[in-house]
Design a protein around this motif. Structure first.
Motif, PDB file in Angstrom:
ATOM      1  N   GLU A 290       0.829  -1.210   0.000  1.00  0.00           N
ATOM      2  CA  GLU A 290       0.000   0.000   0.000  1.00  0.00           C
ATOM      3  C   GLU A 290       0.863   1.259   0.000  1.00  0.00           C
ATOM      4  OE1 GLU A 290      -3.314   1.901   2.942  1.00  0.00           O
ATOM      5  OE2 GLU A 290      -3.389  -0.279   2.630  1.00  0.00           O
ATOM      6  N   ARG A 291       1.972   1.235   0.725  1.00  0.00           N
ATOM      7  CA  ARG A 291       2.881   2.395   0.766  1.00  0.00           C
ATOM      8  C   ARG A 291       3.450   2.704  -0.604  1.00  0.00           C
ATOM      9  NH1 ARG A 291       6.575   1.024   6.030  1.00  0.00           N
ATOM     10  NH2 ARG A 291       5.011   1.452   7.623  1.00  0.00           N
ATOM     11  N   VAL A 292       3.880   1.656  -1.294  1.00  0.00           N
ATOM     12  CA  VAL A 292       4.427   1.846  -2.645  1.00  0.00           C
ATOM     13  C   VAL A 292       3.344   2.394  -3.564  1.00  0.00           C
ATOM     14  CG1 VAL A 292       5.336   0.648  -4.671  1.00  0.00           C
ATOM     15  CG2 VAL A 292       6.240   0.111  -2.405  1.00  0.00           C
ATOM     16  N   GLN A 293       2.160   1.825  -3.490  1.00  0.00           N
ATOM     17  CA  GLN A 293       1.056   2.262  -4.342  1.00  0.00           C
ATOM     18  C   GLN A 293       0.698   3.728  -4.078  1.00  0.00           C
ATOM     19  OE1 GLN A 293      -0.272   0.179  -6.754  1.00  0.00           O
ATOM     20  NE2 GLN A 293      -1.216   2.039  -7.481  1.00  0.00           N
ATOM     21  N   GLU A 294       0.685   4.142  -2.818  1.00  0.00           N
ATOM     22  CA  GLU A 294       0.381   5.535  -2.476  1.00  0.00           C
ATOM     23  C   GLU A 294       1.433   6.483  -3.037  1.00  0.00           C
ATOM     24  OE1 GLU A 294       0.038   5.685   1.779  1.00  0.00           O
ATOM     25  OE2 GLU A 294      -1.875   4.606   1.773  1.00  0.00           O
ATOM     26  N   THR A 295       2.704   6.128  -2.875  1.00  0.00           N
ATOM     27  CA  THR A 295       3.781   6.965  -3.419  1.00  0.00           C
ATOM     28  C   THR A 295       3.668   7.065  -4.931  1.00  0.00           C
ATOM     29  OG1 THR A 295       5.254   6.307  -1.621  1.00  0.00           O
ATOM     30  CG2 THR A 295       6.283   7.275  -3.572  1.00  0.00           C
ATOM     31  N   PHE A 296       3.420   5.927  -5.564  1.00  0.00           N
ATOM     32  CA  PHE A 296       3.312   5.907  -7.024  1.00  0.00           C
ATOM     33  C   PHE A 296       2.172   6.802  -7.501  1.00  0.00           C
ATOM     34  CE2 PHE A 296       1.473   4.268 -10.939  1.00  0.00           C
ATOM     35  CZ  PHE A 296       2.571   4.350 -11.780  1.00  0.00           C
ATOM     36  N   THR A 297       0.981   6.634  -6.953  1.00  0.00           N
ATOM     37  CA  THR A 297      -0.173   7.395  -7.448  1.00  0.00           C
ATOM     38  C   THR A 297      -0.057   8.887  -7.161  1.00  0.00           C
ATOM     39  OG1 THR A 297      -1.424   6.818  -5.461  1.00  0.00           O
ATOM     40  CG2 THR A 297      -1.805   5.477  -7.410  1.00  0.00           C
ATOM     41  N   SER A 298       0.598   9.247  -6.065  1.00  0.00           N
ATOM     42  CA  SER A 298       0.758  10.681  -5.786  1.00  0.00           C
ATOM     43  C   SER A 298       1.869  11.310  -6.631  1.00  0.00           C
ATOM     44  CB  SER A 298       1.022  10.919  -4.299  1.00  0.00           C
ATOM     45  OG  SER A 298       2.269  10.393  -3.926  1.00  0.00           O
ATOM     46  N   THR A 299       2.856  10.525  -7.005  1.00  0.00           N
ATOM     47  CA  THR A 299       3.983  11.050  -7.781  1.00  0.00           C
ATOM     48  C   THR A 299       3.716  11.040  -9.280  1.00  0.00           C
ATOM     49  OG1 THR A 299       5.475  10.206  -6.078  1.00  0.00           O
ATOM     50  CG2 THR A 299       6.472  10.823  -8.178  1.00  0.00           C
ATOM     51  N   PHE A 300       3.086  10.000  -9.771  1.00  0.00           N
ATOM     52  CA  PHE A 300       2.869   9.827 -11.212  1.00  0.00           C
ATOM     53  C   PHE A 300       1.362   9.798 -11.501  1.00  0.00           C
ATOM     54  CE2 PHE A 300       6.857   7.685 -10.077  1.00  0.00           C
ATOM     55  CZ  PHE A 300       7.742   8.419 -10.842  1.00  0.00           C
ATOM     56  N   LYS A 301       0.723  10.948 -11.341  1.00  0.00           N
ATOM     57  CA  LYS A 301      -0.735  11.042 -11.465  1.00  0.00           C
ATOM     58  C   LYS A 301      -1.262  10.676 -12.852  1.00  0.00           C
ATOM     59  CE  LYS A 301      -1.430  14.558  -7.880  1.00  0.00           C
ATOM     60  NZ  LYS A 301      -0.322  14.293  -7.083  1.00  0.00           N
ATOM     61  N   SER A 302      -0.518  10.970 -13.892  1.00  0.00           N
ATOM     62  CA  SER A 302      -1.010  10.721 -15.256  1.00  0.00           C
ATOM     63  C   SER A 302      -0.379   9.484 -15.900  1.00  0.00           C
ATOM     64  CB  SER A 302      -0.781  11.949 -16.127  1.00  0.00           C
ATOM     65  OG  SER A 302       0.596  12.266 -16.179  1.00  0.00           O
ATOM     66  N   ALA A 303       0.086   8.547 -15.086  1.00  0.00           N
ATOM     67  CA  ALA A 303       0.706   7.318 -15.607  1.00  0.00           C
ATOM     68  C   ALA A 303      -0.337   6.467 -16.328  1.00  0.00           C
ATOM     69  CB  ALA A 303       1.344   6.528 -14.483  1.00  0.00           C
ATOM     70  N   ALA A 304       0.079   5.891 -17.444  1.00  0.00           N
ATOM     71  CA  ALA A 304      -0.788   5.001 -18.222  1.00  0.00           C
ATOM     72  C   ALA A 304      -0.045   3.703 -18.497  1.00  0.00           C
ATOM     73  CB  ALA A 304      -1.176   5.667 -19.538  1.00  0.00           C
ATOM     74  N   ASN A 305      -0.800   2.644 -18.774  1.00  0.00           N
ATOM     75  CA  ASN A 305      -0.227   1.327 -19.102  1.00  0.00           C
ATOM     76  C   ASN A 305       0.743   0.852 -18.023  1.00  0.00           C
ATOM     77  OD1 ASN A 305      -1.596   1.423 -21.624  1.00  0.00           O
ATOM     78  ND2 ASN A 305       0.043   2.706 -22.416  1.00  0.00           N
ATOM     79  N   VAL A 306       0.321   0.888 -16.783  1.00  0.00           N
ATOM     80  CA  VAL A 306       1.183   0.551 -15.646  1.00  0.00           C
ATOM     81  C   VAL A 306       1.254  -0.961 -15.469  1.00  0.00           C
ATOM     82  CG1 VAL A 306       1.556   0.838 -13.168  1.00  0.00           C
ATOM     83  CG2 VAL A 306       0.498   2.686 -14.499  1.00  0.00           C
TER      84      VAL A 306
ATOM     85  N   ARG B 197      10.450   3.855 -15.935  1.00  0.00           N
ATOM     86  CA  ARG B 197      10.570   2.775 -14.955  1.00  0.00           C
ATOM     87  C   ARG B 197      10.900   3.435 -13.623  1.00  0.00           C
ATOM     88  NH1 ARG B 197      15.155  -0.637 -16.531  1.00  0.00           N
ATOM     89  NH2 ARG B 197      16.422   0.515 -15.077  1.00  0.00           N
ATOM     90  N   ALA B 198      10.083   3.177 -12.604  1.00  0.00           N
ATOM     91  CA  ALA B 198      10.305   3.754 -11.277  1.00  0.00           C
ATOM     92  C   ALA B 198      10.540   2.621 -10.282  1.00  0.00           C
ATOM     93  CB  ALA B 198       9.091   4.572 -10.844  1.00  0.00           C
ATOM     94  N   THR B 199      11.560   2.779  -9.440  1.00  0.00           N
ATOM     95  CA  THR B 199      11.910   1.764  -8.452  1.00  0.00           C
ATOM     96  C   THR B 199      11.625   2.297  -7.048  1.00  0.00           C
ATOM     97  OG1 THR B 199      13.683   1.005  -9.905  1.00  0.00           O
ATOM     98  CG2 THR B 199      13.772   0.263  -7.632  1.00  0.00           C
ATOM     99  N   PHE B 200      10.975   1.462  -6.231  1.00  0.00           N
ATOM    100  CA  PHE B 200      10.588   1.827  -4.872  1.00  0.00           C
ATOM    101  C   PHE B 200      11.150   0.808  -3.888  1.00  0.00           C
ATOM    102  CE2 PHE B 200       7.390   3.201  -7.836  1.00  0.00           C
ATOM    103  CZ  PHE B 200       7.070   4.490  -7.437  1.00  0.00           C
ATOM    104  N   ASP B 201      11.492   1.278  -2.675  1.00  0.00           N
ATOM    105  CA  ASP B 201      11.897   0.339  -1.634  1.00  0.00           C
ATOM    106  C   ASP B 201      10.664  -0.157  -0.888  1.00  0.00           C
ATOM    107  OD1 ASP B 201      11.187   2.295   0.243  1.00  0.00           O
ATOM    108  OD2 ASP B 201      13.252   2.814   0.736  1.00  0.00           O
ATOM    109  N   ALA B 202      10.861  -1.047   0.082  1.00  0.00           N
ATOM    110  CA  ALA B 202       9.747  -1.663   0.808  1.00  0.00           C
ATOM    111  C   ALA B 202       8.948  -0.646   1.622  1.00  0.00           C
ATOM    112  CB  ALA B 202      10.269  -2.766   1.718  1.00  0.00           C
ATOM    113  N   LYS B 203       9.565   0.473   1.980  1.00  0.00           N
ATOM    114  CA  LYS B 203       8.866   1.502   2.756  1.00  0.00           C
ATOM    115  C   LYS B 203       8.052   2.451   1.877  1.00  0.00           C
ATOM    116  CE  LYS B 203      12.303   1.530   6.410  1.00  0.00           C
ATOM    117  NZ  LYS B 203      13.325   2.310   7.107  1.00  0.00           N
ATOM    118  N   GLY B 204       8.145   2.263   0.563  1.00  0.00           N
ATOM    119  CA  GLY B 204       7.390   3.120  -0.345  1.00  0.00           C
ATOM    120  C   GLY B 204       8.169   4.322  -0.842  1.00  0.00           C
ATOM    121  N   ASN B 205       9.455   4.389  -0.531  1.00  0.00           N
ATOM    122  CA  ASN B 205      10.279   5.510  -1.000  1.00  0.00           C
ATOM    123  C   ASN B 205      10.673   5.313  -2.454  1.00  0.00           C
ATOM    124  OD1 ASN B 205      10.433   6.792   1.604  1.00  0.00           O
ATOM    125  ND2 ASN B 205      11.848   5.169   2.195  1.00  0.00           N
TER     126      ASN B 205
END
Length: 150
Positions: free
Chosen positions: A29-45, A66-74
């Protein structure tokens, strides 16, 4: 004989079910939250996971990313692939000055804790040239190859 047929039918059912429903990585959930707040207009994820890292592959404004996240969502790093029209003017001017007469063929932009750096592929009539550049427009030659398509 009945048990053999029943076993074969069960095995086929399990095999087809496994093929029909591929396992998708479950992103925290942390990764998903970071992703959606950072890349609002992302398509074909699409997502992949390796160890304690998650990677999202997607496009934003025709730029493959390509975006890489750690386990804490950073957010650890982004890698973007694009053409000349998306390159910053400072970098474009530095490349044109250092490598006159060469055409920009493709760009890989890497952004992480070390800043933003570029791997740029240039071409002319005889060579493909790979260079490294920073956001100030400073460049250095990495490798040069003879073109095999000429």
């Amino acid at each position: 004989m009945k048990s053999l047929l029943l076993s074969a039918a069960t095995l086929l059912t399990i095999t087809f079910s496994a093929v029909a429903s591929p396992v998708k990585p479950v992103v925290s959930e942390r990764v998903q939250e970071t992703f959606t707040s950072t890349f609002k207009s992302a398509a074909n994820v699409s997502w992949s996971e390796t160890g304690n890292r998650a990677e999202a592959f997607f496009t934003v404004n025709d730029v493959k990313t390509r975006a890489t996240f750690d386990a804490k969502g950073n957010l650890i790093q982004t890698v973007r692939y694009y053409k000349k029209d998306k390159l910053s003017p400072d970098v474009l001017a530095g490349v044109a000055s250092a490598f006159p007469g060469m055409e920009i063929h493709g760009i890989t932009e890497v952004s992480n804790k070390n800043g933003v750096n570029y791997r740029i592929v240039l071409k002319d009539n005889k060579h493909y040239t790979h260079i490294n550049a920073n956001s100030a427009g400073d460049t250095e030659l990495a490798t040069k190859y003879k073109r095999g398509d000429q």
